[in-house]
Scaffold this motif. Structure first.
Motif, PDB file in Angstrom:
ATOM      1  N   LYS A  42      17.120  14.932  23.993  1.00  0.00           N
ATOM      2  CA  LYS A  42      16.281  15.368  25.115  1.00  0.00           C
ATOM      3  C   LYS A  42      17.019  16.362  26.021  1.00  0.00           C
ATOM      4  O   LYS A  42      16.489  17.421  26.352  1.00  0.00           O
ATOM      5  N   SER A  43      18.234  15.994  26.405  1.00  0.00           N
ATOM      6  CA  SER A  43      18.998  16.896  27.277  1.00  0.00           C
ATOM      7  C   SER A  43      19.307  18.203  26.558  1.00  0.00           C
ATOM      8  O   SER A  43      19.232  19.281  27.156  1.00  0.00           O
ATOM      9  N   THR A  44      19.665  18.107  25.301  1.00  0.00           N
ATOM     10  CA  THR A  44      19.986  19.309  24.540  1.00  0.00           C
ATOM     11  C   THR A  44      18.778  20.242  24.479  1.00  0.00           C
ATOM     12  O   THR A  44      18.919  21.466  24.625  1.00  0.00           O
ATOM     13  N   PHE A 172      13.370  18.947  34.815  1.00  0.00           N
ATOM     14  CA  PHE A 172      14.135  17.830  35.384  1.00  0.00           C
ATOM     15  C   PHE A 172      14.780  17.066  34.242  1.00  0.00           C
ATOM     16  O   PHE A 172      14.098  16.668  33.304  1.00  0.00           O
ATOM     17  N   ASP A 173      16.091  16.845  34.316  1.00  0.00           N
ATOM     18  CA  ASP A 173      16.748  16.006  33.313  1.00  0.00           C
ATOM     19  C   ASP A 173      17.128  14.678  33.962  1.00  0.00           C
ATOM     20  O   ASP A 173      18.127  14.598  34.681  1.00  0.00           O
ATOM     21  N   GLU A 174      16.330  13.674  33.721  1.00  0.00           N
ATOM     22  CA  GLU A 174      16.559  12.340  34.283  1.00  0.00           C
ATOM     23  C   GLU A 174      16.934  12.400  35.765  1.00  0.00           C
ATOM     24  O   GLU A 174      18.038  11.986  36.147  1.00  0.00           O
ATOM     25  N   PRO A 175      16.021  12.860  36.585  1.00  0.00           N
ATOM     26  CA  PRO A 175      16.358  13.096  37.999  1.00  0.00           C
ATOM     27  C   PRO A 175      16.680  11.827  38.787  1.00  0.00           C
ATOM     28  O   PRO A 175      17.231  11.921  39.883  1.00  0.00           O
TER      29      PRO A 175
HETATM   30 MG   LIG Z   1      20.197  13.258  28.384  1.00  0.00          MG
END
Ligand SMILES: [Mg+2]
Ligand SMILES: Nc1ncnc2c1ncn2[C@@H]1O[C@H](COP(=O)(O)OP(=O)(O)OP(=O)(O)O)[C@@H](O)[C@H]1O
Lengths: 255, 216
Positions: A42-44, A172-175
């Motif tokens: 997901k982050s990638t 947003f990455d896991e805000p």
């Molecule tokens: Mg991540």
């Protein structure tokens, strides 16, 4: 109008294929929620979309402008620097751990990018900054430094910082992942307010209830692929894929 | 020679020490930053040459470096030493030596800044230069200030090494007077001078540190 198109994105770290083949579109005003187990990429995916990571192949298009295309041999080709600079201004990113500038006060964190990057006048930037701080309920913290704020307040400042550049789409990455549980609510509320104003957003989150409430479209990722996607009620309440079911079962108490 | 004459003579030497001190800092602080970049360069050759340079500067006595810079041109290339080269030699040797130490301090500071700071700046649209000058460098300076203070204090004491090639700094003056009068007094007074010099510099550095203490 399509604000973002990702086509056949692939990304490996050495031998590890992290994004195997992902395509997704984001329409103006849409809120896309991305869920999935840890390590699913997901982050990638977000980092490739925001050009913090270089993709191996695929296409990346913002507002119809091509940031990345793929040549005949299948390799990603990035647009020239000045085009990327413009395309970069279309999106903003909110990090899990805020990444505020510690040596700048709250207001300076928000106004320095418009002044430095967009060449806005200081007065104009301050006006925008104050308005955003008021919206975030942080007017009284204008002159504070990041270390003097709670995690939730820092995250609200970082959202204001991103908004000050007036992006068309916000990632947003896991805000809320770096926050104490009692502070997640204030951030989720800010994001819901933005959704109500039709801000286009792509949100990676582990908060299933929130994802269901705020997103128009949910993407479930596993092992570098989109395994299931659709309306929140469908994906979160009635998943068809076995992996989605197994993943959501672990969250069933939380919903 | 009474005390006031002694103090006056030493004060003249002190002025030279002070010149060495200021000029060394003026050139070695920026040069150190350039050396730090070379040390972190993506180019392997540049990186390794810099690594060797730093290792030689830190691994041999400054006194030796001073003599090499001063006598080297003559013995190696038979270039006659122009008048006034003495003082230049001191500055060159000190700058080369201190730039190496500062470079390692800068490098440690730069590498200690979280990658998230670069990423935030990049996504916000800062250029690489803006990112370094506005976001990274100010934070680096705050972090490395205590280490820089140590080097600056050492530099004050190192200025006395200039006597090895007969530059008339304070220690040279003290030694000459002491020999002429068979007295330890000049050394004592010189010691007090060095101490006061140090004290002022330490105080100034502390003041700068306190100015940067507004954030964590
Ligand atoms: Mg991540
Ligand atoms: N820079 C990198 N170098 C090597 N491997 C990496 C790098 N970044 C990520 N990975 C690997 O890629 C895989 C996917 O990581 P990613 O951070 O995208 O997962 P994620 O879905 O965001 O997980 P989480 O929910 O824990 O945040 C993981 O196996 C991770 O170890």
């Amino acid at each position: 109008m399509k604000l973002l198109e990702i086509k056949n994105l692939k990304k490996s770290f050495g031998d590890l294929e992290v994004i195997k083949d992902i395509s997704l579109d984001v329409e103006e005003g849409q809120v896309v929620g991305i869920i999935g187990p840890s390590g699913s990429g997901k982050s990638t995916l977000l980092r490739c979309a925001t050009m913090l990571e270089t993709m191996d192949s695929g296409e990346l298009i913002y507002l119809g402008e091509k940031a990345v295309t793929t040549d005949e041999s299948g390799r990603a080709v990035y647009a020239p620097g000045k085009d990327l600079k413009r395309i970069q201004s279309y999106f903003g990113l909110v990090f899990q751990n805020f990444n505020l500038f510690p040596h700048y006060s709250v207001i300076k964190n928000i106004i320095d990018p418009p002044i430095t990057v967009q060449k806005k006048s200081k007065d104009e930037a301050i006006e925008i900054g104050r308005e955003l701080l008021a919206k975030m309920g942080l007017s009284h913290k204008e002159d504070a430094y990041p270390y003097q704020l709670s995690g939730g307040q820092q995250q609200r400042v970082s959202i204001a910082r991103a908004l000050a550049l007036n992006p068309r789409i916000l990632f947003f990455d896991e805000p809320t992942s770096a926050l104490d549980p009692e502070l997640t609510g204030e951030i989720l509320k800010v994001i819901k307010d933005l959704a109500a104003e039709n801000m286009t957003m792509v949100i990676v989150t582990h908060e299933m209830g929130f994802a269901r409430d705020v997103a128009d479209h949910i993407i479930f990722m596993n092992d570098g692929l989109i395994v299931e996607e659709g309306a929140p009620e469908q994906v979160i309440n009635n998943p068809e894929n076995e992996r989605t079911k197994a993943f959501l079962n672990r969250f069933s108490n939380a919903i | 020679m009474d005390l006031s004459v002694l103090v006056l003579n030493l004060a003249k030497g002190m002025l030279v020490s002070f010149e060495i001190f200021i000029l060394t800092l003026l050139f070695s602080l920026p040069l150190g930053l350039i050396v730090a970049f070379a040390r972190m360069s993506d180019n392997k050759i540049i990186r390794n040459i810099t690594r060797i340079y730093i290792s030689i500067m830190r691994g041999t006595p400054l006194m030796l470096q001073l003599m090499v810079v001063y006598y080297g041109p003559y013995y190696l290339f038979e270039i006659p030493l122009p008048k006034g080269y003495r003082f230049f030699a001191v500055i060159i040797a000190f700058v080369l030596n201190y730039a190496a130490y500062f470079a390692e301090i800068y490098r440690g500071g730069i590498e200690s800044i979280e990658v998230g700071q670069y990423e935030a700046a990049k996504v916000l649209g800062y250029t690489e230069t803006q990112t370094f000058m506005k976001i990274i460098l100010p934070q680096v300076i705050k972090r490395i200030l205590p280490a820089i203070t140590n080097e600056v204090i050492t530099l004050i004491k190192d200025t006395s090494l200039a006597f090895t090639i007969s530059v008339a700094e304070m220690f040279t003056a003290a030694r000459a007077i002491s020999a002429a009068q068979s007295s330890l007094m000049p050394f004592l007074v010189a010691g007090i001078f060095y101490y006061v010099f140090n004290f002022i510099v330490a105080f100034a550095m502390e003041w700068i540190e306190s100015k940067l203490a507004y954030y964590k």
